[in-house]
Design an enzyme around this catalytic site. Sequence first.
Site, PDB file in Angstrom:
ATOM      1  N   ASP A   8       6.330  38.379 -24.905  1.00  0.00           N
ATOM      2  CA  ASP A   8       5.892  38.186 -26.281  1.00  0.00           C
ATOM      3  C   ASP A   8       6.864  37.175 -26.917  1.00  0.00           C
ATOM      4  OD1 ASP A   8       4.682  38.779 -28.841  1.00  0.00           O
ATOM      5  OD2 ASP A   8       6.444  40.027 -29.269  1.00  0.00           O
ATOM      6  N   ASP A  10       7.283  36.442 -30.882  1.00  0.00           N
ATOM      7  CA  ASP A  10       7.886  36.860 -32.158  1.00  0.00           C
ATOM      8  C   ASP A  10       8.639  38.188 -32.010  1.00  0.00           C
ATOM      9  OD1 ASP A  10       6.612  34.689 -33.530  1.00  0.00           O
ATOM     10  OD2 ASP A  10       4.751  35.828 -33.539  1.00  0.00           O
ATOM     11  N   ARG A  48      -3.313  37.972 -37.348  1.00  0.00           N
ATOM     12  CA  ARG A  48      -3.088  37.557 -38.740  1.00  0.00           C
ATOM     13  C   ARG A  48      -3.983  38.345 -39.708  1.00  0.00           C
ATOM     14  NH1 ARG A  48      -3.809  31.365 -39.360  1.00  0.00           N
ATOM     15  NH2 ARG A  48      -2.375  31.488 -37.592  1.00  0.00           N
ATOM     16  N   ASP A 167       7.988  43.787 -28.533  1.00  0.00           N
ATOM     17  CA  ASP A 167       8.700  44.597 -29.530  1.00  0.00           C
ATOM     18  C   ASP A 167       7.759  45.455 -30.365  1.00  0.00           C
ATOM     19  OD1 ASP A 167       7.636  42.260 -30.734  1.00  0.00           O
ATOM     20  OD2 ASP A 167       8.950  42.540 -32.466  1.00  0.00           O
TER      21      ASP A 167
END
Length: 215
Positions: A8, A10, A48, A167
């Site tokens: 991943d 971010d 988003r 995360d």
Amino acid sequence: MIKGILFDLDGVLLSTDQFHFHAWKALADRLGISFDRHQGDRCRGVSRMESLEIVLQNSIHPYTPEEKQQFAAEKNRHYRTQGLTPADVPEETVHVLTELRRRGYQLALASGSKNAELILQKTGLGSLLDGVVDGMDITRSKPDPEVFCKAAQVLGLSPRDCVGVDDASAGVQSIRAAGAIAAAMGPAAQAGEGDWNLRTLSQLLERCPGTEAAL
Ligand code: BG6
Ligand code: MG
């Protein structure tokens, strides 16, 4: 045998999770909606528009689909103004990616972000990866396994031969559903959600030793 590692972006390779939080917080403040770190954590790993719905959960105002599109665009403009450069890549990230490659692992990005290519370009991180799958390449966001399945595919591997690192709870679920080993970091690791729960990215090096041939 582990052959590939799917990262991943971010909150794993870069601290862009903080930029996402600040951009959503700025929108929430403008709209007079409360938005804290706990809600920010719920936006990790999700798309988003799904993140926007989390932000708007504390609003009593019913917004139209057009207004929601405008809000998402406003947040994205704010997010993209971050002045990322190669100096923003933690030394640990560069060291871990370089060392894993030296040990013979193939590395790919598995990010739900539609901004991932821009961020890889700005930071130079792309040169440390063998493949990239991001929000532009998928039709179903995490926790669906699509992004991790495709990331394994671009490396020519089965997800069963890969470790995914994320995360977010949604990311860990996505990795598991793909059939890879789930290495959790950050909030997902603190909640003990992964097969491996890492405090630092460097701990991957303990879990992924080199093969004799590669060393
Ligand atoms: C994920 C982030 O990587 O990308 C989420 O963890 C974000 O917080 C998602 O919502 C989509 O990002 P973008 O850049 O396409 O708005
Ligand atoms: Mg993340």
